[in-house]
Design a protein around this motif. Structure first.
Motif, PDB file in Angstrom:
ATOM      1  N   ASP B  41       0.840  -1.196   0.000  1.00  0.00           N
ATOM      2  CA  ASP B  41       0.000   0.000   0.000  1.00  0.00           C
ATOM      3  C   ASP B  41       0.868   1.238   0.000  1.00  0.00           C
ATOM      4  OD1 ASP B  41      -2.082  -1.707   0.113  1.00  0.00           O
ATOM      5  OD2 ASP B  41      -2.528  -1.390   2.246  1.00  0.00           O
ATOM      6  N   ARG B  42       0.263   2.341  -0.365  1.00  0.00           N
ATOM      7  CA  ARG B  42       0.972   3.609  -0.347  1.00  0.00           C
ATOM      8  C   ARG B  42       1.473   3.908   1.073  1.00  0.00           C
ATOM      9  NH1 ARG B  42       1.586   7.582  -3.763  1.00  0.00           N
ATOM     10  NH2 ARG B  42       0.249   6.652  -5.339  1.00  0.00           N
ATOM     11  N   ARG B 147      19.070   7.331  -8.572  1.00  0.00           N
ATOM     12  CA  ARG B 147      18.456   7.164  -9.890  1.00  0.00           C
ATOM     13  C   ARG B 147      16.985   6.750  -9.747  1.00  0.00           C
ATOM     14  NH1 ARG B 147      16.930   3.099 -12.620  1.00  0.00           N
ATOM     15  NH2 ARG B 147      16.532   3.329 -14.846  1.00  0.00           N
ATOM     16  N   ALA B 148      16.742   5.842  -8.807  1.00  0.00           N
ATOM     17  CA  ALA B 148      15.360   5.412  -8.578  1.00  0.00           C
ATOM     18  C   ALA B 148      14.504   6.589  -8.119  1.00  0.00           C
ATOM     19  CB  ALA B 148      15.322   4.278  -7.553  1.00  0.00           C
ATOM     20  N   LEU B 149      15.086   7.481  -7.311  1.00  0.00           N
ATOM     21  CA  LEU B 149      14.347   8.644  -6.821  1.00  0.00           C
ATOM     22  C   LEU B 149      13.950   9.579  -7.950  1.00  0.00           C
ATOM     23  CD1 LEU B 149      16.192   9.730  -3.569  1.00  0.00           C
ATOM     24  CD2 LEU B 149      14.097   8.406  -3.853  1.00  0.00           C
ATOM     25  N   THR B 170      24.823  -0.299   5.827  1.00  0.00           N
ATOM     26  CA  THR B 170      23.480  -0.839   5.652  1.00  0.00           C
ATOM     27  C   THR B 170      22.469  -0.056   6.463  1.00  0.00           C
ATOM     28  OG1 THR B 170      24.430  -3.025   5.327  1.00  0.00           O
ATOM     29  CG2 THR B 170      22.100  -2.928   5.872  1.00  0.00           C
ATOM     30  N   ALA B 171      22.819   0.194   7.735  1.00  0.00           N
ATOM     31  CA  ALA B 171      21.902   0.930   8.603  1.00  0.00           C
ATOM     32  C   ALA B 171      21.632   2.317   8.046  1.00  0.00           C
ATOM     33  CB  ALA B 171      22.486   1.026  10.010  1.00  0.00           C
ATOM     34  N   ALA B 172      22.699   2.980   7.556  1.00  0.00           N
ATOM     35  CA  ALA B 172      22.541   4.327   6.996  1.00  0.00           C
ATOM     36  C   ALA B 172      21.648   4.288   5.759  1.00  0.00           C
ATOM     37  CB  ALA B 172      23.906   4.914   6.643  1.00  0.00           C
ATOM     38  N   PHE B 173      21.835   3.256   4.941  1.00  0.00           N
ATOM     39  CA  PHE B 173      21.054   3.128   3.713  1.00  0.00           C
ATOM     40  C   PHE B 173      19.564   3.002   4.038  1.00  0.00           C
ATOM     41  CE2 PHE B 173      19.247   0.998   0.051  1.00  0.00           C
ATOM     42  CZ  PHE B 173      19.899   1.578  -1.017  1.00  0.00           C
ATOM     43  N   TYR B 174      19.238   2.142   4.999  1.00  0.00           N
ATOM     44  CA  TYR B 174      17.829   1.946   5.317  1.00  0.00           C
ATOM     45  C   TYR B 174      17.220   3.138   6.037  1.00  0.00           C
ATOM     46  CZ  TYR B 174      18.019  -2.752   3.573  1.00  0.00           C
ATOM     47  OH  TYR B 174      18.146  -3.819   2.742  1.00  0.00           O
ATOM     48  N   ARG B 175      18.095   3.906   6.736  1.00  0.00           N
ATOM     49  CA  ARG B 175      17.584   5.135   7.349  1.00  0.00           C
ATOM     50  C   ARG B 175      17.110   6.083   6.260  1.00  0.00           C
ATOM     51  NH1 ARG B 175      20.972   4.717  11.621  1.00  0.00           N
ATOM     52  NH2 ARG B 175      22.673   5.660  10.468  1.00  0.00           N
ATOM     53  N   ARG B 181      10.408   7.341   2.468  1.00  0.00           N
ATOM     54  CA  ARG B 181       9.025   6.902   2.558  1.00  0.00           C
ATOM     55  C   ARG B 181       8.182   7.995   3.225  1.00  0.00           C
ATOM     56  NH1 ARG B 181       6.480   3.302   6.538  1.00  0.00           N
ATOM     57  NH2 ARG B 181       8.147   4.001   7.904  1.00  0.00           N
ATOM     58  N   ARG B 182       8.733   8.568   4.282  1.00  0.00           N
ATOM     59  CA  ARG B 182       7.997   9.622   4.982  1.00  0.00           C
ATOM     60  C   ARG B 182       7.815  10.840   4.087  1.00  0.00           C
ATOM     61  NH1 ARG B 182       9.902   8.359   9.880  1.00  0.00           N
ATOM     62  NH2 ARG B 182      11.908   9.306   9.430  1.00  0.00           N
ATOM     63  N   GLU B 183       8.898  11.237   3.406  1.00  0.00           N
ATOM     64  CA  GLU B 183       8.852  12.463   2.598  1.00  0.00           C
ATOM     65  C   GLU B 183       8.002  12.307   1.354  1.00  0.00           C
ATOM     66  OE1 GLU B 183      12.846  13.568   1.720  1.00  0.00           O
ATOM     67  OE2 GLU B 183      13.403  13.355   3.827  1.00  0.00           O
ATOM     68  N   LEU B 184       8.193  11.182   0.657  1.00  0.00           N
ATOM     69  CA  LEU B 184       7.524  11.013  -0.632  1.00  0.00           C
ATOM     70  C   LEU B 184       6.171  10.331  -0.490  1.00  0.00           C
ATOM     71  CD1 LEU B 184      10.563   9.661  -2.696  1.00  0.00           C
ATOM     72  CD2 LEU B 184       9.799  12.029  -2.502  1.00  0.00           C
ATOM     73  N   GLY B 185       5.964   9.680   0.642  1.00  0.00           N
ATOM     74  CA  GLY B 185       4.730   8.936   0.806  1.00  0.00           C
ATOM     75  C   GLY B 185       4.629   7.740  -0.118  1.00  0.00           C
ATOM     76  N   CYS B 186       5.763   7.303  -0.628  1.00  0.00           N
ATOM     77  CA  CYS B 186       5.743   6.172  -1.554  1.00  0.00           C
ATOM     78  C   CYS B 186       5.690   4.861  -0.768  1.00  0.00           C
ATOM     79  CB  CYS B 186       6.990   6.187  -2.436  1.00  0.00           C
ATOM     80  SG  CYS B 186       8.530   6.105  -1.523  1.00  0.00           S
TER      81      CYS B 186
END
Lengths: 261, 266
Positions: B41-42, B147-149, B170-175, B181-186
């Motif tokens: 879901d979104r 690029r995905a962004l 890894t931790a930094a990447f997932y942060r 997700r919060r900013e784009l709501g994707c």
């Protein structure tokens, strides 16, 4: 102007170089060098077919090159080990083509011309076919450039952007068949893949983007073609091999100067 | 082709971005995916975990449209834009590919947009001129994410996007992914082996082993017998350590509670 055979051969060489340079970049990037070689060698079978059926040599070569390309692509898509199959197709096509051509009654075929090209004998009709094919290939590449590049980089990346990767591969395959068909007269079956690979390999150390590499490869091929024709005229050497030898010399010089293999 | 598979969503209960229903796929005579139901879901982060060969990457390929399922269907929200970060990206040494050019594949983006995307993943704009081959592993994965962004994605698909990165990387990447997700709501769907980190960041976890073994919130999945059978008990304690409060709506929990449908034979 077109009545001068030197002008005609220069134009023929230019046409092939301009199409083969950018296409050759994809052949190099995708590691399809042997594939290009096989398609070119099998072109001899196309010549034989064309002579037997009395159709144009261009059409015969195009059909056989496409048939080879499709069957090999189909086999590789099914995970078939492709090296061996290519070897069989390439040399089988070359050999059967040579045998059939030699058996044709009354057909006096210039074997050396087929194998090594006969650019000085290019007529106005040939020129039209060469430039038509070159323009078609260049146009296809320019039109699909970004999609081709993305699909070459990574199939999944392309699909996620709505680009169907197998379709782009197919397009390259068709472009390769066209280049083989138009270049046969210019450099001959044995040396066609050199016109694809050597310019691209030469300019790799100099290029900083895919676009720059494509353009540099086209210009390098053009310089080699024009220089090779001039050299062969002066030194009375076979023209196709002289063009490829010059391109290879350029490769050597660039490699040494840039310190890369 | 994705177009062929996608249909207009009909009266969705929630805003499903992508909804795979009963997807099955066989490869070389082996059933890789078996009647898999999967939806994102979104605004939610869904993580797919599972042992090697459990069909995780295959499922991602089906979701992005690279593979066509033998059975089942993929419903996509109309006009869904995908941002995909692959597991590995090998760029042949014969292809010169500067970062700036890569970011504009397949569509051109303005320099300002490229710089913003790079900044968003914590990279300097100077990186643009560098060849992709000169990047470190962490930089490379961030460029893939940038690029995905630039696709302005409704759905980010990350297939083991942190492979080869160390724990802090890894931790930094997932942060970054959580922030995005919060900013784009994707929506975000990701495959990962970094169980602890990933579970911390996820709203829902789907445990895959050819079929869907179990799914639900990270806590529910981590305590599910099917999950334990696959991954052992070890993660439970670590998960508690890493666990933090999500700002997600709690109706998720309600709707997922029944979801521990034992797929059975793990």
């Amino acid at each position: 102007m077109l009545d001068d055979f030197l002008v005609r051969s220069a134009l023929a060489g230019l046409g092939v170089a301009l199409a083969a340079g950018p296409l050759g970049c994809f052949i190099v990037w995708r590691r399809m060098a042997y594939f290009g070689d096989a398609t070119a060698h099998a072109a001899l079978l196309g010549v034989a077919l064309a002579l037997v059926l009395s159709v144009s040599i261009f059409a015969g070569v195009l059909v056989v090159a496409l048939a080879l390309a499709f069957s090999v692509t189909g086999l590789s898509a099914r995970g078939y080990p492709i090296d061996t199959a290519l070897g069989v197709f390439a040399h089988g096509g070359l050999a059967v083509g040579l045998v059939v051509v030699s058996l044709l009654p009354g057909a006096r075929v210039d074997l050396m011309g087929l194998l090594l090209g006969d650019i000085l004998a290019v007529g106005k009709g040939d020129l039209a076919v060469i430039w038509g094919g070159a323009a078609l290939v260049t146009g296809l590449l320019a039109w699909r450039w970004s999609a081709l590049l993305t699909a070459t980089l990574n199939a999944d990346l392309a699909e996620a952007s709505g680009i169907h990767a197998p379709r782009e591969t197919l397009l390259l395959t068709v472009a390769l068949a066209i280049v083989v068909a138009v270049a046969l007269k210019v450099v001959g079956a044995l040396l066609i893949s050199a016109m694809l690979i050597v310019p691209a390999a030469t300019v790799r150390p100099l290029a900083r983007s895919p676009e720059a590499m494509a353009m540099l490869a086209a210009s390098t091929g053009a310089v080699a073609a024009l220089g090779g024709i001039a050299l062969s005229y002066q030194a009375d050497t076979p023209t196709g091999p002289t063009i490829v030898a010059l391109a290879t010399a350029m490769f050597a010089v660039v490699s040494v100067l840039t310190g890369r293999r | 082709m994705p177009e062929a598979l996608s249909q207009e969503m009909t009266a969705p209960a929630r805003a499903a971005l992508i909804d795979a229903q009963g997807v099955s796929l066989s490869r070389d005579g082996r059933r890789v995916l078996d009647a898999v139901d999967f939806r994102v879901d979104r605004g939610e982060i869904v993580t797919v975990v599972g042992p090697n060969g459990s069909g995780k990457s295959t499922l991602m390929q089906v979701l992005i449209g690279a593979l066509k399922p033998d059975a089942g269907q993929i419903l996509r929200a109309p006009g869904l834009r995908l941002g995909y970060v692959p597991q590995t990206l090998h760029i042949d040494a014969t292809m010169p590919m500067p970062v700036g050019r890569f970011l504009s594949l397949p569509r051109r983006h303005a320099a300002v947009a490229r710089a913003a995307a790079l900044a968003r993943v914590g990279l300097e704009p100077e990186v643009e001129a560098q060849p992709m081959s000169a990047l470190s592993g962490g930089q490379f994965q961030r460029v893939l994410l940038a690029r995905a962004l630039l696709m302005a994605p409704d759905l980010l698909v990350l297939d083991e996007a942190t492979r080869g990165l160390d724990q802090p990387g890894t931790a930094a990447f997932y942060r970054i992914v959580e922030d995005l997700r919060r900013e784009l709501g994707c929506g975000v769907v990701m495959v990962s082996h970094d169980l602890h980190v990933v579970m911390r960041a996820s709203d829902r976890v789907v445990c895959l082993n050819g079929h869907v073994c179990c799914h639900g919130t990270p806590e529910i999945v981590a305590s599910a017998p099917e999950y334990r059978a696959l991954f052992g008990m070890g993660t439970q304690g670590t998960l508690a350590l890493y666990r933090h409060d999500h700002d997600h709506r709690h109706d998720h929990d309600a709707s997922c509670a029944h979801d521990i449908a034992g797929g059975g034979d793990a």
